[in-house]
Scaffold this motif. Structure first.
Motif, PDB file in Angstrom:
ATOM      1  N   ILE A  50      62.421 -12.057 -26.244  1.00 42.00           N
ATOM      2  CA  ILE A  50      62.480 -10.770 -26.951  1.00 42.00           C
ATOM      3  C   ILE A  50      62.804 -10.915 -28.432  1.00 42.00           C
ATOM      4  CG2 ILE A  50      62.963  -9.357 -24.901  1.00 42.00           C
ATOM      5  CD1 ILE A  50      65.886  -9.277 -25.706  1.00 42.00           C
ATOM      6  N   PHE A  51      63.356 -12.053 -28.838  1.00 41.88           N
ATOM      7  CA  PHE A  51      63.630 -12.235 -30.262  1.00 41.88           C
ATOM      8  C   PHE A  51      62.733 -13.324 -30.863  1.00 41.88           C
ATOM      9  CE2 PHE A  51      67.826 -10.653 -28.622  1.00 41.88           C
ATOM     10  CZ  PHE A  51      67.710  -9.375 -29.166  1.00 41.88           C
ATOM     11  N   GLY A  52      61.555 -13.502 -30.301  1.00 38.29           N
ATOM     12  CA  GLY A  52      60.631 -14.526 -30.793  1.00 38.29           C
ATOM     13  C   GLY A  52      59.719 -14.020 -31.901  1.00 38.29           C
ATOM     14  N   THR A  53      59.055 -14.972 -32.557  1.00 39.60           N
ATOM     15  CA  THR A  53      58.143 -14.649 -33.661  1.00 39.60           C
ATOM     16  C   THR A  53      57.106 -13.580 -33.320  1.00 39.60           C
ATOM     17  OG1 THR A  53      58.392 -16.948 -34.301  1.00 39.60           O
ATOM     18  CG2 THR A  53      56.682 -15.719 -35.427  1.00 39.60           C
ATOM     19  N   PRO A  54      56.480 -13.627 -32.139  1.00 43.50           N
ATOM     20  CA  PRO A  54      55.477 -12.591 -31.869  1.00 43.50           C
ATOM     21  C   PRO A  54      56.054 -11.174 -31.948  1.00 43.50           C
ATOM     22  CG  PRO A  54      55.257 -14.394 -30.303  1.00 43.50           C
ATOM     23  CD  PRO A  54      56.530 -14.647 -31.065  1.00 43.50           C
ATOM     24  N   VAL A  55      57.305 -11.001 -31.507  1.00 42.96           N
ATOM     25  CA  VAL A  55      57.905  -9.660 -31.516  1.00 42.96           C
ATOM     26  C   VAL A  55      58.132  -9.197 -32.957  1.00 42.96           C
ATOM     27  CG1 VAL A  55      59.968  -8.350 -30.912  1.00 42.96           C
ATOM     28  CG2 VAL A  55      58.926  -9.893 -29.235  1.00 42.96           C
ATOM     29  N   TYR A  56      58.686 -10.070 -33.775  1.00 40.69           N
ATOM     30  CA  TYR A  56      58.982  -9.696 -35.165  1.00 40.69           C
ATOM     31  C   TYR A  56      57.699  -9.599 -35.993  1.00 40.69           C
ATOM     32  CZ  TYR A  56      64.008 -10.483 -34.533  1.00 40.69           C
ATOM     33  OH  TYR A  56      65.317 -10.398 -34.133  1.00 40.69           O
ATOM     34  N   ALA A  57      56.953 -10.711 -36.023  1.00 39.50           N
ATOM     35  CA  ALA A  57      55.849 -10.799 -36.985  1.00 39.50           C
ATOM     36  C   ALA A  57      54.602 -10.064 -36.486  1.00 39.50           C
ATOM     37  CB  ALA A  57      55.537 -12.257 -37.273  1.00 39.50           C
ATOM     38  N   ARG A  58      54.209 -10.340 -35.235  1.00 36.14           N
ATOM     39  CA  ARG A  58      53.019  -9.639 -34.744  1.00 36.14           C
ATOM     40  C   ARG A  58      53.341  -8.160 -34.523  1.00 36.14           C
ATOM     41  NH1 ARG A  58      49.078 -11.636 -29.753  1.00 36.14           N
ATOM     42  NH2 ARG A  58      48.139  -9.584 -29.371  1.00 36.14           N
ATOM     43  N   GLY A  59      54.611  -7.845 -34.228  1.00 37.40           N
ATOM     44  CA  GLY A  59      55.029  -6.444 -34.166  1.00 37.40           C
ATOM     45  C   GLY A  59      54.818  -5.757 -35.508  1.00 37.40           C
ATOM     46  N   ALA A  60      55.222  -6.435 -36.584  1.00 42.24           N
ATOM     47  CA  ALA A  60      55.019  -5.870 -37.927  1.00 42.24           C
ATOM     48  C   ALA A  60      53.532  -5.809 -38.268  1.00 42.24           C
ATOM     49  CB  ALA A  60      55.764  -6.713 -38.962  1.00 42.24           C
ATOM     50  N   MET A  61      52.778  -6.817 -37.827  1.00 43.70           N
ATOM     51  CA  MET A  61      51.330  -6.802 -38.084  1.00 43.70           C
ATOM     52  C   MET A  61      50.670  -5.612 -37.396  1.00 43.70           C
ATOM     53  SD  MET A  61      50.561 -10.907 -37.679  1.00 43.70           S
ATOM     54  CE  MET A  61      48.981 -11.035 -38.536  1.00 43.70           C
ATOM     55  N   THR A  62      51.192  -5.247 -36.230  1.00 45.98           N
ATOM     56  CA  THR A  62      50.673  -4.083 -35.509  1.00 45.98           C
ATOM     57  C   THR A  62      50.828  -2.825 -36.368  1.00 45.98           C
ATOM     58  OG1 THR A  62      51.312  -5.122 -33.423  1.00 45.98           O
ATOM     59  CG2 THR A  62      50.880  -2.743 -33.378  1.00 45.98           C
ATOM     60  N   LEU A  63      51.998  -2.682 -36.977  1.00 44.76           N
ATOM     61  CA  LEU A  63      52.215  -1.512 -37.834  1.00 44.76           C
ATOM     62  C   LEU A  63      51.306  -1.560 -39.062  1.00 44.76           C
ATOM     63  CD1 LEU A  63      56.074  -0.994 -37.678  1.00 44.76           C
ATOM     64  CD2 LEU A  63      54.271   0.397 -36.623  1.00 44.76           C
ATOM     65  N   HIS A  64      51.085  -2.769 -39.578  1.00 46.45           N
ATOM     66  CA  HIS A  64      50.193  -2.861 -40.735  1.00 46.45           C
ATOM     67  C   HIS A  64      48.768  -2.464 -40.355  1.00 46.45           C
ATOM     68  CE1 HIS A  64      49.128  -3.988 -44.767  1.00 46.45           C
ATOM     69  NE2 HIS A  64      48.120  -4.708 -44.297  1.00 46.45           N
ATOM     70  N   GLU A  65      48.324  -2.886 -39.192  1.00 46.24           N
ATOM     71  CA  GLU A  65      46.993  -2.476 -38.713  1.00 46.24           C
ATOM     72  C   GLU A  65      46.924  -0.955 -38.547  1.00 46.24           C
ATOM     73  OE1 GLU A  65      43.966  -4.527 -37.541  1.00 46.24           O
ATOM     74  OE2 GLU A  65      44.957  -5.320 -39.328  1.00 46.24           O
ATOM     75  N   LEU A  66      48.010  -0.376 -38.018  1.00 47.88           N
ATOM     76  CA  LEU A  66      48.056   1.081 -37.889  1.00 47.88           C
ATOM     77  C   LEU A  66      47.935   1.738 -39.264  1.00 47.88           C
ATOM     78  CD1 LEU A  66      48.608   3.764 -36.354  1.00 47.88           C
ATOM     79  CD2 LEU A  66      51.066   3.306 -36.678  1.00 47.88           C
ATOM     80  N   ARG A  67      48.675   1.207 -40.214  1.00 45.52           N
ATOM     81  CA  ARG A  67      48.652   1.772 -41.571  1.00 45.52           C
ATOM     82  C   ARG A  67      47.244   1.738 -42.156  1.00 45.52           C
ATOM     83  NH1 ARG A  67      51.852  -1.159 -46.507  1.00 45.52           N
ATOM     84  NH2 ARG A  67      51.187   0.196 -48.217  1.00 45.52           N
ATOM     85  N   LYS A  68      46.566   0.605 -41.941  1.00 44.02           N
ATOM     86  CA  LYS A  68      45.205   0.510 -42.477  1.00 44.02           C
ATOM     87  C   LYS A  68      44.268   1.490 -41.772  1.00 44.02           C
ATOM     88  CE  LYS A  68      44.794  -3.919 -42.168  1.00 44.02           C
ATOM     89  NZ  LYS A  68      44.254  -5.287 -42.175  1.00 44.02           N
ATOM     90  N   ALA A  69      44.501   1.699 -40.471  1.00 41.66           N
ATOM     91  CA  ALA A  69      43.610   2.572 -39.700  1.00 41.66           C
ATOM     92  C   ALA A  69      43.793   4.042 -40.065  1.00 41.66           C
ATOM     93  CB  ALA A  69      43.844   2.362 -38.201  1.00 41.66           C
ATOM     94  N   VAL A  70      45.016   4.454 -40.360  1.00 45.40           N
ATOM     95  CA  VAL A  70      45.259   5.891 -40.581  1.00 45.40           C
ATOM     96  C   VAL A  70      45.472   6.250 -42.055  1.00 45.40           C
ATOM     97  CG1 VAL A  70      46.242   6.136 -38.264  1.00 45.40           C
ATOM     98  CG2 VAL A  70      47.784   5.804 -40.233  1.00 45.40           C
TER      99      VAL A  70
END
Ligand code: TRP
Ligand code: ZN
Length: 475
Positions: A400-420
């Protein structure tokens, strides 16, 4: 300013390589204990809140409205004397219920002033009141206990809970450590207000959450009284003790700031802590009003802890934080503290958001654009740890505190930002913080909010970035 971190997963450094080894054992033990414990049905409260990542965290059958914790700690002997008074409400008829507590010796339990029977079973303190509690009944549990608190070791190998230091204790309970220092319904589903009365040797400072009601010294000891009136998950409670320099002021927005800094960290911490008011003001512009009345920092000198925690109103740092870390932990006050998880699998709602706040801060303060941070991460090969598992349901084995959660989690929000687009993106963040303030939120609710706010279908984006194994293809 501090350059933005290229290495987004961070709040802890030491243990990544141990994840695999340590992962399975505690989970297996927990599952066995859960199986041996009482079933959810009938009139006994369940031994867990139903979270498969931590099956014994939290308990069924009641909610705690308020914790009143009176603790005395002898720093030299590492001895804790505690009395916890929990005001709770039964959600079902209860002939028996559990609290979470590990280590320590319990000397008495009362329910509504009547002595109750109790026994220990692993991390469960099983309480049998003299009279059964009716569904809906409010009741008060008093637990007297003492001993030498020890941290628990999480599946990822890190120490969690009451962690002794050379001059006191670093106290941080995510995800399971609250039970190392007080009897709790220790799952973020249950949020409560707190009073703390903390007595420590004169010369030590004891820092908890919320506002300082007062302090007084007598007979070589100082007692600090703290109060957090806003709902708080047990893992966000702290009672960190040490030799600290203290600074207090009120911000222009009327937030009461209390900073406690270990003198060994003072020089490095000063320029970063100076920015706290401007960081909170900036975050308030982006995310909406600061959700609490109090704020601040506890900068300890705890070299073997390896992480910071967003303890409510007042993050605790194991050493002087850099500016990104300050931004990160304070962003959690909106995302993670005010808006809580209902299950640990949704941890990206905490860590992805706090990490993205770091990217936004850099972007708006002369550092790299978020797009550049995203691109640098996306350039990592498919074999990189970043893509080891998707962040939307990382799994219980210390992930739960691994790189995918922090970094890919943030990347998910960035993708959302670009989409909307920026306007809708920031409307979504503010609506999320506002609509779930003081409560809870799930990933499904966040996706729905994003779709409703933007009028776009976003199921594909979220399923790719949160739930699909491997490195996502570029949209
Ligand atoms: N939530 C913390 C942060 O990101 C990190 C954290 C808290 C942590 N407890 C932990 C990381 C235990 C590893 C192990 O700010
Ligand atoms: Zn975090």
């Amino acid at each position: 300013m501090t350059p933005p971190r290229r290495q987004p997963a961070r709040r802890r450094t030491a243990v990544l390589g141990r994840e695999a080894v340590l992962a399975t054992v505690p989970v297996a033990v927990a599952a066995l204990l859960a199986a041996a414990g009482p079933a959810a049905a009938g009139t006994t409260g369940a031994s867990g809140a139903g979270d498969p990542y931590f099956p014994l965290s939290g308990n069924g059958g009641y909610h705690v409205g308020h914790y009143d914790l009176t603790l005395r700690y002898d720093t030299a002997a590492r001895h804790l004397d505690g009395k916890a008074v929990l005001t709770a409400r039964a959600t079902q008829r209860l002939t028996r219920f559990d609290l979470d507590l590990t280590g320590l010796k319990v000397t008495s339990v009362t329910v509504d002033r009547t002595t109750a029977a109790f026994r220990r079973a692993g991390q469960e303190l099983v309480v049998t009141p003299r009279h059964a509690l009716r569904a809906g009944q409010q009741f008060r549990v008093t637990v007297a206990y003492h001993g030498t608190p020890k941290p628990v070791t999480d599946p990822d190998g890190s120490a969690d809970g009451w962690i002794p230091t050379d001059d006191g204790a670093f106290v941080a309970g995510e995800p399971q450590g609250a039970m190392t220092w007080f009897p709790a319904n220790s799952h973020p589903q249950d949020k409560s207000s707190y009073d703390f009365t903390l007595t420590v040797p004169k010369g030590c400072t004891a820092v908890a959450n919320g506002v300082l009601l007062g302090q007084h010294t007598a007979h070589g000891r100082t007692t600090y009284r703290w109060r957090e009136t806003q709902p708080m998950a047990a893992y966000l409670a702290t009672a960190t003790i040490g030799t600290f320099d203290v600074e207090r002021y009120t911000t222009r927005d009327g937030i009461q700031v209390y900073n406690a800094v270990d003198p060994r960290e003072a020089r490095a911490a000063a320029p970063v802590l100076k920015k706290l008011p401007s960081v909170l003001a900036w975050e308030s512009r982006l995310f909406g009003p600061y959700p609490f009345r109090a704020a601040g920092s506890i900068v300890d000198h705890a070299p073997n802890v390896g992480y910071a925690l967003e303890t409510q109103t007042r993050p605790v740092y194991d050493s002087a934080p850099d500016l990104s870390t300050l931004v990160h932990e304070n962003a959690h006050q909106w995302f993670g503290d005010s808006v809580s998880l209902t299950a640990w699998k949704d941890i990206w709602l905490n860590e992805g958001f706090a990490t993205y706040a770091e990217w936004l801060y850099a972007e708006q303060h002369g550092g790299d654009r978020a797009q550049k941070t995203f691109d640098a991460l996306y350039a990592r090969p498919a074999s990189d740890a970043l893509w080891a598992y998707p962040p939307g349901d990382p799994g219980s084995g210390g992930k739960i505190f691994g790189t995918p959660v922090y970094a890919r989690g943030a990347m998910t929000l960035h993708e959302l930002r670009k989409a909307v687009g920026d306007e809708d993106f920031f409307r979504i963040l503010r609506a999320w913080a506002d609509g779930h303030r003081g409560g809870h939120g799930t990933t499904a609710q966040f996706v729905r909010l994003a779709e409703q706010t933007s009028g776009k279908r976003l199921g594909g984006l979220f399923s790719t970035w949160l739930y699909t194994k491997g490195k996502p293809n570029r949209a």
